[in-house]
Enzyme design. Structure first.
Site: not given
Length: 784
Positions: A270-271, A465, A417, A169, A300, A540, A273
Site C-alpha cells: 500500500e502506497t 538493489e 529497493d 489513502d 495496494d 528508472d 497513489n
C-alpha cells in the site's frame, strides 16, 4: 519534502523525492539478540485478528515509548467520526499493547457490523495523556519532539503497521488537505480521524495462490513491470480490469509465451497513489512507481478491480495463481529502507513539521534511524530518512511482512529497493554497511527466510538493489551468501562499450568478465554467476529503445510525456547518429548481451517491443497513457518481439548459457574442447595483453555445450564493438561439425527471422572460415 540531488554515475537511475501530499510540494532501544526479541514480542500476533470462532477481535500494537494507546473503531472508512474507543493495556516486558473486543458488543452497542475499520491514537513523553484532551485540542502538549526523538500526537489517527488491508489513502478526492497529518505549530492541533486511512480487520482468506514453481534461480528470465502499467492501455481487456491484479493475471499466457519465467512487480504494498486520480492529466504530486510505502502487509487497493474489504487480497492471490499455473514465479519490489511518512517538509528549524501516519507516531526512534541528537532522520535514501533496519523490532516487522507475502500471498521472491540500508550496522547517528554483522537485517532475512537452494526447491529468491546514497552504501558484489544482486557494474560497462566508444574506456577483459558472470564480484565469497542479475535498463532510467535513441533525457515535456524532475544526467546513452536502423540494431545487440551472459537476465516491461518513454528517464510521476505499456505493434515492434521471444527460447535451450558455477578454461570431459575459450578476431586465443589493451574492441568466445548436459555441441559468440567492420576467423567447432548461424544483430538481418528457428540455422562453415561482422553487432553460431 525536499528534492534530492542526482546520485553518482555508478548508481541506477532513480526517482527524486515522492511528493506525498500535494499541498506541500516545496532514549535508544538497546539491541538484544533477535531471537529473544522475537520471543518476547511474539510479533506474528501483532495486528488486529479475529479469534478462531470469530467472536472477538484482538488488537495488538508495539510501542516501547508510548504512555497510552487507544484503538478507535469506525463504521465507515472515511467521512465519519469514531463509534467507540478502547484503551489498550501494555505488557511492560515486550512493549506490546493489546485489547480484546467483542464482535457482538460492537454490533449491539455501536451498530458496527460487517467490516471493522480502526486506527490508533498514542500519547507519550512529548505529549502526555490528559483526561481533558479532546480531538483537535493541544491539551497535554509539551513539544512536537523531545530529546529522545519521541513525536507522539494524539490528534493523528495512526495506521496499524500490521494491518492486512488499508481502507484508502491519506489523500483522496474527499480529503485533499495533507496538512491534517502534519505536526508543527500550524498543524499539530488538526484532527485527522475522519479522513485518515484505517486498518481493516480481515477474516482468514482461503483463496488459492496455486503451486509455487521450484526452478533454480539460475534458470530464470525476469520481467520487471508495473502492475498497473502492464494493462492500462490494453483495450482487449474489460475496462474494469485494466490496470488491476485481475488484468495482470490475463497476461500470464502472453508472458509465458514470450519465455518469461518470473514477473517482478514494482511496489504493490500500500502506497499513496489515489491522488493520481484527482487530476488525471496532472503530474503534481503523483506517485506512480510506488516507492513510498504506507503499510508493508496490505496489497495496494488501487490495483484491485474488487476494492471491497478483502477484495485486494483475494484478487492478488488469484493473480498469483494464474502466473503459477503458467509456470511463472511472482516477485515483488519491496521498500524497507524508508516509508511513505517521508521526512521534514516545513518549519524554519527543520524539526517540527512531519507527517504522522503510522510508524513515526507510534515509536519514532524504534522505526527510524535518527541523527545523533534524535531530532532528524538519518538519510541514505533521499526520500525521507532511513527505516531503522538495525533495530530488532523494526526487523521483526520486515521479516513478518516478507513471511506474510511469501506464505499467505504466494510470493516467490523479493527485489529489495536500496538494499544497502538493510545492511546498516548501527541505529542512530551513523550509517555503515557491514555484511558480516550478524545482527543486521540482510543476515536476519536470509536466516529466517532461507534462499532457494542452487539446484531448486522450496525457498525465496532474494535480489538486492545493492546501493543507496552516501557512506559505504555502494555495494555491488558486497552482499553475503543467499543474496543475488542487480549488477550495476554489468550495466555500466556494457552501456559504455556500446555507446561511448572513444569517450569511455572499457577493455575487452572487463567485457569478458561481465559476460562470464562477474566472478570478480561473486566468486570471491562463494557465490555463483546466477547471483548476478544482468540488465541493460530498469524501470528508472531510459527504456531499451530510448537508451539508443536519445543522447540526453527529455524530462521537461508536457503531460503525458512529462514533466518529471530529477533523473540521471549520465546515462551512457547515444542516439546512434539518429539512424533508426542503427538504433534498432543497438537494441538487438544490447538485449543479446543480457540473454547470452552467464547470470540471470532481467528485461523491463515493454522492452520486448521497443517500448519508449519518449526520452523521459525518470517517469516516477507519470501515471499516464504515455508511460503504460502499449499492446499494438508496428512491423518493427513485432519483429523485435519475435527476436526477443526466439532469443529467450535459445537461452532456455542451452544449459551452457545458464551455468551453475563459473566457467572453466579446462577440458573437463576429454573432447579436446575447453569449457570456455576466448578468441581474438583472428581466431587465436585472447591473452592478458589483448584483454588489457584499451584499443581492442572485438572479442569472441566459445562454449563447449557437451559439458553442460544438453543443447548445442558448441556455441560461438562474437561481438564487434568497433565503429567499422571486423573479420572474425572461426575456431574449431568440434570433430565432424560446422558452424551454423543463429543470429546476427547487423542491420542487414532485420525482420521476423533475425533469430533462426531451431533447425533452420544458416550454414556458415568450419574452422578458419572468415565471417565479416558489421560495426557494433553481435553474432551467435552453434556447432552441429
Amino acid at each position: 519534502m525536499p528534492a534530492i540531488a542526482n546520485e553518482d554515475d555508478a548508481m541506477p537511475l532513480r526517482m527524486p523525492s515522492m511528493r506525498l501530499f500535494p499541498s506541500f510540494l516545496s532514549a535508544l532501544l538497546l539491541i538484544a539478540p533477535c531471537g529473544n526479541v522475537r520471543a518476547a514480542i511474539d510479533a506474528h500476533n501483532l495486528g488486529a485478528k479475529y479469534d478462531a470462532g470469530g467472536a472477538n477481535i484482538t488488537f495488538r500494537v508495539y510501542s516501547s515509548r508510548a504512555t497510552r494507546i487507544e484503538v478507535w473503531i469506525y463504521k465507515a472508512a472515511q467521512g465519519e467520526q469514531e463509534k467507540v474507543r478502547y484503551v489498550l493495556a501494555k505488557d511492560a516486558a515486550s512493549g506490546v499493547w493489546s485489547k480484546s473486543v467483542s464482535v457482538a458488543t460492537l454490533a449491539a452497542s455501536y451498530g458496527i457490523t460487517g467490516t471493522v475499520y480502526y486506527g490508533y491514537r498514542a500519547w507519550g513523553p512529548n505529549w502526555p495523556y490528559d483526561a481533558a484532551w479532546t480531538k483537535g485540542s493541544a491539551t497535554g502538549f509539551v513539544g512536537d519532539v523531545d530529546a529522545a526523538g519521541n513525536r507522539f500526537n494524539p490528534n493523528k489517527l495512526l495506521i496499524d503497521p500490521y494491518a492486512r488491508e488499508i481502507s484508502h489513502d491519506p489523500i483522496t478526492a474527499a480529503c485533499q488537505d495533507g496538512s491534517l497529518y502534519a505536526t508543527g505549530a500550524a498543524h499539530r492541533h488538526k484532527d485527522s480521524g475522519a479522513c485518515a486511512p484505517k486498518g481493516i480487520v480481515l477474516a482468514a482468506d482461503t483463496t488459492s495462490f496455486g503451486s509455487k514453481p521450484t526452478r533454480p534461480f539460475k534458470d530464470e528470465v525476469v520481467y520487471e513491470v508495473h502492475v498497473r502499467g502492464l494493462t492500462m492501455n490494453d483495450t482487449s481487456l474489460p475496462a474494469a480490469q485494466r490496470g488491476t491484479y485481475a488484468g495482470a493475471a490475463r497476461k500470464a499466457a502472453y508472458l509465458a509465451g514470450l519465455g518469461v519465467t518470473a514477473v517482478e512487480f514494482l511496489p504493490v504494498q500500500e502506497t499513496e497513489n489515489d491522488q493520481n486520480d484527482i487530476a488525471p492529466s496532472s503530474t503534481t504530486g503523483d506517485n506512480y512507481w510506488g516507492y513510498m510505502t504506507l503499510n508493508y502487509f496490505a496489497p495496494d487497493r488501487r490495483y484491485a478491480a474488487d476494492k471491497a474489504p478483502g477484495g485486494p487480497t483475494r484478487e492478488w492471490k488469484a493473480m498469483v495463481k494464474a502466473f503459477h499455473d503458467a509456470g511463472i514465479k511472482v516477485y515483488i519490489d519491496v521498500v524497507y529502507n524508508h516509508t511513505g511518512e517521508g521526512g521534514p517538509w516545513g518549519g524554519t528549524d527543520g524539526l517540527t513539521v512531519y507527517n504522522l501516519l503510522s510508524f513515526r507516531g507510534l515509536d519514532n526512534p524504534a522505526y527510524y534511524s535518527l541523527t545523533a541528537d534524535y531530532q532528524r532522520p538519518w538519510d541514505n535514501t533521499g526520500v525521507g530518512g532511513n527505516f531503522n533496519t538495525r533495530n530488532p523490532v523494526a526487523q521483526n516487522l520486515i521479516v513478518d511482512s516478507l513471511a506474510w507475502w511469501r506464505d499467505a500471498l504466494g510470493v516467490d521472491g523479493f527485489r529489495y529497493d536500496l538494499a544497502s540500508v538493510l545492511g546498516n550496522s548501527c541505529q542512530h547517528g551513523c550509517f555503515n554497511f557491514d555484511k558480516g554483522d550478524a545482527g543486521n537485517a540482510i543476515n536476519r532475512i536470509a536466516a529466517e527466510l532461507p534462499a532457494r537452494p542452487a539446484a531448486g526447491g522450496a525457498g525465496v529468491d532474494h535480489i538486492a538493489e545493492p546501493w543507496a546514497i552516501g557512506g559505504n552504501a555502494y555495494q555491488v558484489g558486497g552482499f553475503p551468501a543467499g543474496w543475488a544482486e542487480w549488477n550495476g557494474l554489468y550495466r555500466d560497462a556494457l552501456r559504455k562499450k556500446q555507446n561511448k566508444l572513444g569517450v569511455e574506456t572499457v577493455t575487452t577483459g572487463t567485457l569478458a568478465t561481465r559476460f562470464a558472470g562477474s566472478s570478480d564480484l561473486y566468486g570471491d565469497d562463494g557465490r555463483r554467476p546466477w547471483h548476478s542479475v544482468n540488465f541493460m535498463v530498469a524501470h528508472d532510467g531510459f527504456t531499451l529503445n530510448d537508451l539508443y535513441a536519445y543522447n540526453d533525457k527529455q524530462n521537461g515535456q508536457p503531460w503525458p510525456y512529462g514533466p518529471s524532475d530529477g533523473g540521471e544526467d549520465h546515462n551512457n546513452s547515444w542516439d546512434q547518429g539518429g539512424a533508426p536502423a542503427a538504433q534498432r540494431k543497438a537494441a538487438r545487440t544490447g538485449l543479446a548481451f543480457v540473454l547470452l551472459s552467464a547470470g540471470v537476465p532481467m528485461l523491463t516491461g515493454g522492452d520486448e517491443a521497443l517500448r519508449t518513454q519518449f526520452g523521459n528517464n525518470n517517469a516516477y510521476n507519470l501515471d499516464s497513457p504515455a508511460n503504460w505499456l502499449y499492446w499494438t505493434r508496428d512491423a518493427y515492434e513485432a519483429d523485435f518481439e519475435t527476436f526477443t521471444r526466439r532469443l529467450i527460447a535459445f537461452r532456455k535451450a542451452q544449459p551452457a548459457l545458464r551455468p551453475a558455477g563459473f566457467y572453466s578454461g579446462a577440458d573437463s570431459n576429454g573432447n579436446v574442447m575447453e569449457q570456455l575459450r576466448w578468441f581474438k578476431p583472428d581466431g587465436t586465443q585472447a591473452d592478458g595483453a589483448y584483454f588489457d589493451d584499451a584499443n581492442n574492441h572485438a572479442i569472441a568466445w566459445r562454449l563447449d555445450g557437451s559439458e553442460f548436459g544438453g543443447g548445442a555441441a558448441a556455441i560461438y559468440v562474437a561481438y564487434n564493438g568497433w565503429s567499422g567492420g571486423v573479420n572474425f576467423t572461426l575456431p574449431w567447432p568440434g570433430t565432424g561439425r560446422q558452424w551454423y548461424r543463429v543470429t546476427d544483430t547487423a542491420t542487414w538481418n532485420e525482420g521476423a527471422n533475425t533469430v533462426a528457428l531451431p533447425g533452420t540455422e544458416t550454414l556458415i562453415g568450419g574452422e578458419n572460415t572468415v565471417y565479416g561482422m558489421e560495426a557494433r553487432s553481435l553474432l551467435v553460431l552453434i556447432a552441429r
